[in-house]
Enzyme design. Structure first.
Site, short mmCIF file in Angstrom:
data_model
loop_
_atom_site.label_atom_id
_atom_site.label_comp_id
_atom_site.label_asym_id
_atom_site.label_seq_id
_atom_site.Cartn_x
_atom_site.Cartn_y
_atom_site.Cartn_z
N LYS A 40 10.97 -8.28 10.18
CA LYS A 40 9.73 -8.31 10.96
C LYS A 40 9.64 -9.49 11.92
CE LYS A 40 6.82 -5.40 8.06
NZ LYS A 40 6.42 -4.32 8.92
N ASP A 46 11.08 -9.36 -1.74
CA ASP A 46 11.04 -8.72 -0.43
C ASP A 46 10.01 -9.49 0.40
OD1 ASP A 46 10.48 -7.18 1.78
OD2 ASP A 46 10.40 -5.28 0.71
N TYR A 86 5.60 -1.75 -1.63
CA TYR A 86 6.17 -1.02 -0.49
C TYR A 86 7.43 -1.77 -0.04
CZ TYR A 86 7.17 1.02 3.96
OH TYR A 86 7.85 1.65 4.98
N TYR A 117 4.41 8.31 10.43
CA TYR A 117 3.54 9.00 9.48
C TYR A 117 2.56 9.94 10.17
CZ TYR A 117 5.35 5.05 6.90
OH TYR A 117 6.17 4.11 6.36
N1 PMP Z 1 9.47 -4.27 2.99
C1 PMP Z 1 8.22 -4.65 3.29
C2 PMP Z 1 7.49 -5.59 2.37
C3 PMP Z 1 7.61 -4.17 4.46
O1 PMP Z 1 6.35 -4.54 4.74
C4 PMP Z 1 8.35 -3.31 5.31
C5 PMP Z 1 7.74 -2.76 6.60
N2 PMP Z 1 6.40 -2.53 6.59
C6 PMP Z 1 9.65 -2.96 4.96
C7 PMP Z 1 10.18 -3.45 3.79
C8 PMP Z 1 10.47 -2.02 5.82
O2 PMP Z 1 10.81 -2.63 6.99
P1 PMP Z 1 11.23 -1.72 8.28
O3 PMP Z 1 9.98 -1.00 8.68
O4 PMP Z 1 11.68 -2.74 9.29
O5 PMP Z 1 12.32 -0.82 7.86
#
Ligand code: PMP
Length: 433
Positions: free
Chosen positions: A286, A246, A145, A17
């Site tokens: 993560k 998610d 997100y 970003y």
């Molecule tokens: N979903 C959530 C809830 C996240 O926090 C993130 C990363 N911040 C992602 C998806 C995307 O993961 P990545 O950056 O490994 O592509």
């Protein structure tokens, strides 16, 4: 590192970003050990970010280093098409043991965003196989997100996710206001009634409802009562939508539960409440590898997997080159073993209570709108956007690595952080605000 290297970085390397016309300053890190990052100039910074929620055990962890080295000596990578291997099988066994009951069909993906892509494709393929090819829309919440590739981006908050720039390119999905804030704030019954109307309006065209359970992370660090998860489950069941959690950010203990889906009462409430519902599909990533390598997974119930298998395609239409990478799987196994063998529940609870105590003085600043803490996540929300470069310079001066975004300054340290280091992070935040 020489100055010319930093000039090269500034001119040619995009960071997350940022603009290449006028990039924000970056800090060269030479190594990382325990809960500290060592800058090229020798200064040490206490890590308040866990490298964006990943490094739950800290850095340079002997058990994780060994796992990578041992696996590299056997095989670093081999295609997953037509081949299987012990690290993937071992990881699968561990996940089946610790994931919410019933989520035992596993698709190994190469990043969080890809795992969300896969989850969305799974939902569309499922509906197709159920005889509803028209069900291709997704329902979701404002403030969410889910990643930066296009399908996840299309379910990110339209404003913070910059949908405007990509109008016409991104598929259009349906957004509902997020649940009111506060983990322990009693659920608002009018929310369920309004969400029910929203489902009535869109459900017949929709494949699934996708949410970050309880903690909306990068979309605003917003916490909500887990009781709303049961509302989501009820409405999805009523309308034949799949429910997708998610848990890329919340998974592996960050909130005090190993996973929010199927989790218990939550550690911040005095009275026990009902268990959280289990989704049909869940994404994790993560902290899966303890922050060592990129790896994620999309897991689903056998009903979802069987239905997809009976569909017209007959197969799950995804298969990335680095699927099931053995190095990543091996370090994920070691990270899960290390986590489960550690007193992580007590550690997260102790971080929670100290974050609450040490960040409390921040609430007295007129620049601060709110201070909130859940599990090993501490958030200070400002009234105005934070000047990231100035704030970071101030934090680095105080010996802390903290990366604000928007109006938010937040801490999510490794679970292994010491009390003194945690206090240093909080003091840096309080001093800044
Ligand atoms: N979903 C959530 C809830 C996240 O926090 C993130 C990363 N911040 C992602 C998806 C995307 O993961 P990545 O950056 O490994 O592509």
């Amino acid at each position: 590192m020489q100055v010319s290297d930093l000039d090269f970085d500034r001119k040619y390397l995009w960071h997350p970003y940022t603009s290449l016309r006028d990039p924000l300053p970056v800090y060269p890190v030479a190594s990382a050990n325990g809960c500290r990052l060592r800058l090229e100039d020798g200064r040490e910074l206490v890590d308040g970010m866990s490298s964006w929620w990943c490094a739950i055990h800290g850095y340079n962890v002997p058990e994780l280093n060994d796992a990578i080295h041992e696996q590299a000596r056997k095989m670093s990578h081999v295609m997953f098409g037509g081949i299987t291997h012990e690290p993937a099988i071992e990881l699968g066994k561990r996940l089946v043991k610790i994931l919410p009951k019933g989520l035992d069909r596993i698709f190994l993906a190469d990043s969080g965003s890809v795992s969300v892509e896969v989850a969305m494709k799974m939902a569309v393929q499922y509906q197709h196989a159920m005889g509803f090819p028209e069900r291709q829309k997704f329902l979701t919440l404002r403030g969410g997100y889910h990643g930066d590739t296009t399908a996840p981006m299309s379910v990110c908050d339209p404003v913070t996710g910059m949908h405007q720039v990509f109008q016409g390119f991104l598929p259009e999905h349906a957004f509902f206001r997020r649940p009111p804030g506060g983990y322990a704030t009693p659920a608002d019954p009018t929310y369920e009634a309004e969400l029910a109307d929203f489902f009535e309006q869109y459900a017949c065209q929709s494949a699934a409802f996708i949410v970050e359970p309880v903690v909306q992370g990068a979309g605003g660090m917003h916490f909500y009562n887990p009781a709303y998860l049961r509302v989501f489950r009820r409405l999805c069941d009523r309308h034949g939508l799949l429910l997708i959690f998610d848990e890329i950010a919340t998974g592996f203990g960050r909130t005090g539960e190993l996973f929010v889906g199927g989790g218990g009462a939550g550690k911040n409430l005095s009275s026990k409440q009902e268990a959280n519902p289990i989704p049909d599909i869940m994404t994790i990533g993560k902290a899966l590898t303890g922050g060592y390598m990129t790896l994620a997974a999309t897991v689903c119930t056998h009903q979802v997997a069987d239905t997809i298998g009976r569909g017209e395609a007959g197969v799950m239409m995804h298969g990335p080159t680095f699927m099931g990478n053995p190095l990543a799987c091996a370090v994920a196994c070691a990270s899960i073993d290390l986590l489960l063998a550690s007193p992580w529940v007590g550690r997260v609870e102790s971080i929670r209570s100290r974050l609450a105590a040490y960040l409390r003085p921040a609430a007295q600043s007129t620049r601060v709108k709110a201070v909130r803490v859940l599990g090993a996540i501490g958030v200070v929300e400002m009234h105005e956007p934070v000047d990231v470069a100035a704030a970071q310079a101030c934090f680095v001066e105080a010996g802390a690595w903290i990366r604000p975004f928007g109006k938010l300054i937040y801490l999510m340290p490794p679970y292994t952080i010491t009390e003194d280091d945690l206090e240093l992070l909080c003091r840096a935040v309080v001093k800044y605000v």
